[in-house]
Structure formats: C-alpha cells, structure tokens
Design a protein around this motif. Sequence first.
Motif, mmCIF file in Angstrom:
data_model
loop_
_atom_site.group_PDB
_atom_site.id
_atom_site.type_symbol
_atom_site.label_atom_id
_atom_site.label_comp_id
_atom_site.label_asym_id
_atom_site.label_seq_id
_atom_site.Cartn_x
_atom_site.Cartn_y
_atom_site.Cartn_z
ATOM 1 N N GLN A 5 0.823 4.062 -2.841
ATOM 2 C CA GLN A 5 0.510 5.472 -2.547
ATOM 3 C C GLN A 5 1.514 6.404 -3.226
ATOM 4 N N ASP A 6 2.794 6.053 -3.212
ATOM 5 C CA ASP A 6 3.791 6.898 -3.869
ATOM 6 C C ASP A 6 3.497 7.027 -5.359
ATOM 7 N N LEU A 55 0.634 6.486 -6.797
ATOM 8 C CA LEU A 55 -0.652 7.149 -6.982
ATOM 9 C C LEU A 55 -0.489 8.669 -6.970
ATOM 10 N N ARG A 56 0.321 9.178 -6.080
ATOM 11 C CA ARG A 56 0.547 10.632 -6.020
ATOM 12 C C ARG A 56 1.244 11.115 -7.296
ATOM 13 N N LYS A 110 -9.609 -2.691 2.428
ATOM 14 C CA LYS A 110 -8.162 -2.568 2.539
ATOM 15 C C LYS A 110 -7.574 -3.958 2.735
ATOM 16 N N LEU A 133 -5.648 0.624 -5.906
ATOM 17 C CA LEU A 133 -6.048 1.952 -5.425
ATOM 18 C C LEU A 133 -6.697 2.708 -6.580
ATOM 19 N N HIS A 138 0.829 -1.203 0.000
ATOM 20 C CA HIS A 138 0.000 0.000 0.000
ATOM 21 C C HIS A 138 0.867 1.258 0.000
ATOM 22 N N GLN A 139 1.960 1.249 0.740
ATOM 23 C CA GLN A 139 2.852 2.406 0.756
ATOM 24 C C GLN A 139 3.481 2.626 -0.619
#
Length: 534
Positions: free
Chosen positions: A36-37, A39-40, A208, A226, A32-33
Amino acid sequence: MAVVLSPLLIMGAIHAWSEQQFSRQLRFHELHQSAQDRLRQTDAMLVRARMALRMITIDDRELTCNEIGDRLAVLELPLRNTIRFDADGLVTCNEVGEGLVGMPMPQLEWNDRMRKGVESFEDSGQRGMALGDPAIYLLRRQSDALGNYSGSIALTLSLEDIVARMSGMSQSSGVTVSLVVPGGQVIGSNIVAGIPMEWISDGAALNKRTYRLRPDQGPPLDVVLLPLSENGLWLMVGSPAPPQRVEVILAFLVPILAYLAALLAASWIADAMVLRWLERIRLRILDMRSSARYALLAPELSRAPLEVQQVAEAFDDLTSRVSKHESDLQLALVQMKAAFREVHHRVKNNLQVMLSMLKLQGRGEALPETQSALKVAAHRVAMMAAVHHTLLNEGDLDTVEALDLFNAICNQVDEQKGWGEGGRQIIPDVTPGPLPADLAVPVGMFVLESVSLLCPEADEDEVADVTLHFDREHGDCRLALTCGGGEEGSVEMDRDTSLFLSAFARQIGGTVSVNAQEDGRIAIELLFSIPVPD
C-alpha cells in the motif's frame, strides 16, 4: 490406547491448521501494508505526470519537445521521453532518440480514438520508441484555434525507473518490489520473469490473499498483488517465505508420534496374545496337510489365551471326526476295489467255463460249418476273458493302461491264430496312457474282428505281419490295423464282419473305415474320443 489418543491427534491437527491460517493472515497484512505504501507513491507520480501533461496541452504556446522536458524536470518524474504527434499520428519532434521524426506512434488506433474526441489516453507495457524498454504512454489530445484535431503530445514513463524509485524507498532489504504488465511479464525483478495470468484476472483484485512463487533459483517468495490506477498495471511486493514455525510442527508431530506409539503397543499386544498363536495353528495345519497325519493341537497351545485354547479344542474335535470319517472311507474304498476285482475274476472264470463248453461242443459236431461257427464264438469268448483278466490286474477301477490292454489283446490274437515267434505275428505300436475301462471289451472285440478280416485262413507261406497302431492327441484317439502282402482291393467285408465292426465302433462312440493303399496294404481305422481329465 490408540482410541484414547485419537482426540489428541485431532486436536493437534486443528491447532496446527489454525496456527498456519493465522501465520498466513499475518503474512498477508505485512506484505499488503508494504504494498500500500508503494502503491500510494506510484499513484502520486502518475497523478503528477497527468496533471503536468494537461497543463502543457492547454498552454497556448507551441512548445518544443525539449522545452516540455525542461518544464517537467522539476517534477522529478521517471520521464523517459517527450513526443509530439501530428493529426496523422506521425512524430513531429522528440526529446530523446534520433531518427524518430516521421515515424508513426506504436499503436495507430490511439490516434483514431483521439481523432474521434478522446481527450486523453494511457497504455502500459508498450516498448518505448527511443530506448525500447517497457514504458507507460500518457497521451493527450491537442486542437487548433478552430477546435479541430491537430495532433497529440505523449509522455513515456519508464517502468524500470519506477521500480528503481520504489525499491530505493524500501526500508527492508528482504522486500522486493516489481511491476506486472498485461500478459503476466514481471518488470524490475531479476528473480521472477512472469506470473500466472489468473493472478491478474478481472476478479483477482477481490482476492485478498498471499501467493507463493517458486523461482528457479533461491527460496520461495510470498507475494501480494495490487492494481495501480494505470489500467492493466499491477504492483507486486514479495518477500522470502519464512520457515515453518517449530510450534506448529510440534503441535501436529507429537500427537502423531503418540498415536504411532499406541498402534505399535497395540500391535505388540495383539501379536503376543493372538497372532503368534494363530501362526502356530496355521503351521500345524500345513504340517498336517503335507504329512496327512493328524495330531492333537490343544496340548501345544496350553499356554495360549482361553479363547485360542477353545479354538484348538474345537479343531481337535473336528480333526478326530474327519480322521475317523476318512478311515471309514478308505476301508469302504478297499472293500469296493476288492469287490470289483472279484467281479472281474468271476466274469473271467465264467467266460473260461463258457469257452470250455464251446470247445467241447465243437469237438462233438460233425458238420464243418458248425465247428467253424463254434470256433469263432470260442475266440470271442476267449478275448473277453483276456480283457477281464487285464482289468483284474489294474490298480485303478475306472481306467486301464493302453499298453497293458493292447499287449494282452495281441497275445490273445497270436494264441488263437497259432502265430508264434519266428513266424507271422501281430506287432503292437501303442502310445501309453489310460483308457476308460468301459471301452476295454469293445476295443478287444474290434481288434479281433479286424484281424479276422485282414488275415483270413491263409496259406502256410503267407507270413505278412499285422501292425496294430494306437495313438492319441488330447482326447482324440486313433486305432489302426494294417496288413500287407495282398492285392489292392482284395479285402471285402462280409455281412457278419461288417455288422460286428460297426456295432463295436458305435459302442465305443467312433467311426470305422477300411482303406486299400497303393502299396497293396490294407488298413482298418477306428477314430474315437475319450474324456480328457482336468
């Protein structure tokens, strides 16, 4: 021992389950981390593309598609094409591709929505008009000086280029990045072609969790999904599933092995103390049943546990009682058979006495009619005596062998009629088998009366034989007596003979019929049923 180890087995299972849940949560947070990177980064590219398209549409100058592309080049976007549409949704210019001018946009309903006032519109997963690979369409409305709708400008961003840029930013070689478009198709992965639709459903963003993918080739993948800011587009980050930790396996395997060892020890103890002796008891019982000889069981099990010895003693006591009871029953059965044979013997002797009396009475009578009647009565008494003599020699009290019975009946008929070898006689054709003993006397009397009907006092030249046929099919029996040499319809039953045949047929429980056949043969047939043993 197995009971003592059961809590250990349960605790090991709980520990293994908790370790597995912890490893799943840790795996989810790692993926997930990483997602997230990326995704940004992807959302930042889309924001820059939207902002640049907005600035171009509010510019007063009528820029060409090439000029728009030159302006956007400095933003380093994964731009695939720049297209301008008129108010009817037809291409007026494009930066990449030939022959697109005059073609309609991929979805004409996009143009209808902008005509109705929608300022901007985005769609993901559509094929690019020039190169055909999946792309993101960013469309924005344009108006003329009077505020009327004059057309739209579209930017297409290549999904393949977006995935390539995200993969180039990856710091781990084991992590794979790809995009998922509506319908479940995966873009940018050479391992997975698609995912289940329920993974990208409306409520899937709230789940999740880590999903497990099993591609056709290669190890299983743990993936996290995501949603992007672009509607219907999902970011998928995956990594090969790690092997099961040895500690987790041992936490569950060691209690299981200990539990199995305890069960093995318990089964061995049970076999040594109980099962082995029970098997010896079972074999001894089988031997007793096959040989019908009862032997004491307790001495053979003298080394068995006390409880097993008590069972053997109780079995020996019961066996001795059963043996004595069977001996008493066998003695009673022998005595009963002897009594039945004595009864048949005495009945036969009494009938012999009656026969002698009838013969003496007949010799002293002067009238021929009286002598004939006494002779017929003597024949009937002699037939009953012959039947009882047959029953006397049978081993079974309830049945008589059909072949023995009918042979005795035929011999008695030949003797009464004075038939001998080389002349007229009654020929038996009998199917062997047991008959109820109660039917022996009625069957013998029926045969005697039938022969008297078929063969009255005939001339000496009359030598036609009488055939006695008896067969059975299951419980249905057929007894037929046939005599030839007469004319068709020449035999008629008198009143006494008819009464005797009917009476004996009713006693047997059957039906009688007299038939004259075309060849001149006369047949008397008796049909009856006997019970069939199970």
